[in-house]
Design an enzyme around this catalytic site. Structure first.
Site, PDB file in Angstrom:
ATOM      1  N   ARG A  15     -28.627 -45.806 -13.518  1.00  0.00           N
ATOM      2  CA  ARG A  15     -27.823 -46.075 -13.331  1.00  0.00           C
ATOM      3  C   ARG A  15     -27.066 -46.194 -12.104  1.00  0.00           C
ATOM      4  NH1 ARG A  15     -24.924 -43.226 -18.318  1.00  0.00           N
ATOM      5  NH2 ARG A  15     -26.719 -41.790 -18.606  1.00  0.00           N
ATOM      6  N   LYS A  74     -24.994 -38.970 -13.365  1.00  0.00           N
ATOM      7  CA  LYS A  74     -25.010 -37.881 -14.377  1.00  0.00           C
ATOM      8  C   LYS A  74     -24.579 -36.430 -13.529  1.00  0.00           C
ATOM      9  CE  LYS A  74     -26.934 -37.303 -17.384  1.00  0.00           C
ATOM     10  NZ  LYS A  74     -26.312 -36.786 -18.899  1.00  0.00           N
ATOM     11  N   TYR A  93     -20.604 -37.581 -15.211  1.00  0.00           N
ATOM     12  CA  TYR A  93     -20.600 -36.724 -15.867  1.00  0.00           C
ATOM     13  C   TYR A  93     -21.033 -34.925 -15.513  1.00  0.00           C
ATOM     14  CZ  TYR A  93     -20.379 -40.881 -19.230  1.00  0.00           C
ATOM     15  OH  TYR A  93     -19.607 -41.699 -19.421  1.00  0.00           O
ATOM     16  N   HIS A  95     -20.483 -32.158 -18.846  1.00  0.00           N
ATOM     17  CA  HIS A  95     -21.650 -31.265 -19.703  1.00  0.00           C
ATOM     18  C   HIS A  95     -21.861 -29.491 -19.248  1.00  0.00           C
ATOM     19  CE1 HIS A  95     -21.429 -35.392 -21.997  1.00  0.00           C
ATOM     20  NE2 HIS A  95     -22.259 -35.230 -20.986  1.00  0.00           N
ATOM     21  N   GLU A 117     -16.396 -37.386 -19.083  1.00  0.00           N
ATOM     22  CA  GLU A 117     -16.653 -37.132 -20.466  1.00  0.00           C
ATOM     23  C   GLU A 117     -15.669 -35.565 -21.307  1.00  0.00           C
ATOM     24  OE1 GLU A 117     -18.597 -32.843 -19.362  1.00  0.00           O
ATOM     25  OE2 GLU A 117     -18.571 -35.368 -18.909  1.00  0.00           O
ATOM     26  N   VAL A 178     -20.535 -43.062 -31.604  1.00  0.00           N
ATOM     27  CA  VAL A 178     -21.441 -42.325 -31.868  1.00  0.00           C
ATOM     28  C   VAL A 178     -21.752 -43.074 -32.972  1.00  0.00           C
ATOM     29  CG1 VAL A 178     -23.777 -41.266 -31.249  1.00  0.00           C
ATOM     30  CG2 VAL A 178     -21.830 -41.009 -29.580  1.00  0.00           C
ATOM     31  N   ASP A 197     -19.463 -36.672 -42.774  1.00  0.00           N
ATOM     32  CA  ASP A 197     -18.920 -36.743 -41.388  1.00  0.00           C
ATOM     33  C   ASP A 197     -17.759 -35.184 -42.104  1.00  0.00           C
ATOM     34  OD1 ASP A 197     -17.630 -37.600 -38.723  1.00  0.00           O
ATOM     35  OD2 ASP A 197     -16.237 -36.675 -39.826  1.00  0.00           O
ATOM     36  N   VAL A 238     -23.124 -35.467 -33.593  1.00  0.00           N
ATOM     37  CA  VAL A 238     -22.078 -34.834 -33.713  1.00  0.00           C
ATOM     38  C   VAL A 238     -21.127 -34.803 -32.103  1.00  0.00           C
ATOM     39  CG1 VAL A 238     -20.706 -32.215 -33.850  1.00  0.00           C
ATOM     40  CG2 VAL A 238     -22.798 -33.746 -35.563  1.00  0.00           C
ATOM     41  N   VAL A 266     -28.307 -37.265 -29.998  1.00  0.00           N
ATOM     42  CA  VAL A 266     -27.455 -38.054 -29.164  1.00  0.00           C
ATOM     43  C   VAL A 266     -26.659 -37.214 -28.750  1.00  0.00           C
ATOM     44  CG1 VAL A 266     -26.360 -39.734 -28.224  1.00  0.00           C
ATOM     45  CG2 VAL A 266     -27.238 -40.050 -30.245  1.00  0.00           C
ATOM     46  N   ALA A 267     -26.523 -35.718 -29.338  1.00  0.00           N
ATOM     47  CA  ALA A 267     -25.561 -34.507 -28.590  1.00  0.00           C
ATOM     48  C   ALA A 267     -26.331 -32.922 -28.012  1.00  0.00           C
ATOM     49  CB  ALA A 267     -24.253 -33.793 -29.736  1.00  0.00           C
ATOM     50  N   ASP A 269     -26.967 -33.333 -24.818  1.00  0.00           N
ATOM     51  CA  ASP A 269     -26.270 -32.713 -23.201  1.00  0.00           C
ATOM     52  C   ASP A 269     -24.900 -31.876 -23.447  1.00  0.00           C
ATOM     53  OD1 ASP A 269     -24.497 -34.585 -24.267  1.00  0.00           O
ATOM     54  OD2 ASP A 269     -25.026 -36.663 -22.951  1.00  0.00           O
ATOM     55  N   PRO A 298     -31.686 -37.204 -22.594  1.00  0.00           N
ATOM     56  CA  PRO A 298     -30.098 -37.092 -22.597  1.00  0.00           C
ATOM     57  C   PRO A 298     -29.337 -37.836 -21.486  1.00  0.00           C
ATOM     58  CG  PRO A 298     -31.223 -35.063 -21.506  1.00  0.00           C
ATOM     59  CD  PRO A 298     -31.600 -35.727 -22.333  1.00  0.00           C
ATOM     60  N   ASN A 299     -30.091 -38.295 -21.357  1.00  0.00           N
ATOM     61  CA  ASN A 299     -29.245 -39.275 -20.514  1.00  0.00           C
ATOM     62  C   ASN A 299     -29.704 -41.251 -21.423  1.00  0.00           C
ATOM     63  OD1 ASN A 299     -32.183 -38.960 -18.896  1.00  0.00           O
ATOM     64  ND2 ASN A 299     -31.465 -39.995 -17.268  1.00  0.00           N
TER      65      ASN A 299
END
Length: 365
Positions: A15, A74, A93, A95, A117, A178, A197, A238, A266-267, A269, A298-299
């Site tokens: 990206r 990133k 981003y 994090h 984020e 997500v 959830d 999450v 997916v969490a 990162d 993570p990406n």
């Protein structure tokens, strides 16, 4: 304002911070944009595309980094820390809750760092995280299905099944953006899907989307203990904005899964919500622990850079324009941007990151 767009150096990250269309909008507004050569090539944008849009191509990363504002995708990696400089605006981003070394580097250099984020609208929505969350959610099942293949180390399960053979079981932890997108793809493939959830209102909303096609469960330790061992594919989805993701799935629970099952977090990162999962890369995306295939890239959206770069720019460009026009003063006029501020003048600003690193959080002045 002078804006730099360096080439991303994270493993297999294709990206780019700005598209040629975004560069055209900025240059027409009187700003100068400096793009490192071939920064957009992986996403399908040539140096010529950027030049036609009014951008200037520079031969090295230093000439892109040495600008008033840097727009990336990133977080800066260790090799880029020396390129940070006092007073620089960094928009990307970050994090930080899962990255103390970067947090320390930004504080040491005096960078004004605004994280995509943590930009937050009054209703709580995260407009710059959402497009990548949609893509990552959809990819989580796409990649999960791939690594369930026997040749990839998985159980050899077809998520959609066939007549006479039950479909695969997909368990999704978290019903946010997500999780919703992961469920959308899993349902489309014909898998049996559960979403867990703790937000009853969100579960009620998901029922309006999926009806009886998805089993919607309130998440408790007992629910996890029953759902996780049956999963062929477990998706961690999450999010706690600005904070490290909580560990929901213990090593002991992972060990109860069938050999060759797949975990996709997916969490990752933000630290990940599965105890046994750590960050991997597109080059080496998986490893096996407790007999289970772990995927922790993570990406993830970097795998589809043509789509992801454009989706991200559609959301980030209005904020880039505000920052280019007003600099740091834009934060006073735009509360959503102000909530995205993580570091400024050697101070840690974002409350969640201050809570994560209290020893780095000097009193605010």
């Amino acid at each position: 304002m002078e804006i730099g767009v360096p080439k991303e150096i994270k493993d297999q990250e294709f990206r780019v911070g700005l598209t040629p269309d975004s560069v055209r909008t900025l240059t027409q507004g009187g700003h100068r944009v400096f793009i490192e050569t071939q920064a957009g090539l992986g996403a399908g944008f040539t140096d010529g595309d950027y030049q036609a849009a009014g951008g200037a191509i520079v031969p090295g990363a230093g000439q892109a980094w040495g600008r008033d504002m840097v727009v990336k995708v990133k977080e800066p990696l260790a090799a880029e820390y020396d390129r940070l400089h006092p007073g620089q605006l960094l928009f990307t981003y970050l994090h930080l809750a899962a990255d103390r070394p970067l947090t320390e580097a930004l504080l040491d250099k005096g960078v004004t760092a605004i994280a995509y984020e943590t930009v937050e609208l009054p209703d709580g929505r995260l407009p710059l995280l959402t497009p990548m969350s949609i893509i990552a959610g959809r990819l989580s099942v796409q990649f999960g299905a791939r690594f369930l293949e026997r040749q990839q180390g998985g159980r050899g399960v077809l998520l959609g099944g066939v007549p006479g053979v039950r479909p695969g079981q997909v368990v999704i932890l978290g019903g946010g953006v997500v999780g919703t997108e992961a469920a959308r793809i899993a349902v489309g493939l014909g898998a049996q899907v559960k979403i867990l959830d703790i937000n009853v209102d969100r579960l009620a909303y998901l029922e309006t989307l999926f009806g009886s096609r998805v089993e919607l469960l309130y998440n408790t330790p007992q629910t996890l203990e029953h759902a996780v061992p049956d999963a062929d594919l477990l998706v961690g989805a999450v999010l706690v904005p600005g904070r490290r993701a909580p560990i929901l799935v213990s090593r002991q629970l992972v060990a109860q899964m069938r050999p060759g099952s797949v975990l996709v977090d997916v969490a990752v990162d933000q630290g990940g919500c599965i105890e046994t999962l750590h960050a991997t890369s597109h080059t080496q995306p998986t490893y096996v622990e407790e007999g289970v295939v772990h995927y922790g890239v993570p990406n993830m959206p970097g795998a589809v850079p043509w789509t992801a770069t454009q989706a991200l720019n559609h959301c980030t460009l209005p904020y880039v324009l505000k920052l280019a026009q007003q600099g740091v003063d834009a934060l006073a006029d735009h509360p959503a941007l102000a909530l995205g501020l993580n570091t400024h003048k050697h101070q840690l600003i974002h409350p969640a990151v201050r809570e994560m690193f209290p020893r780095l959080a000097a009193p605010l002045v």
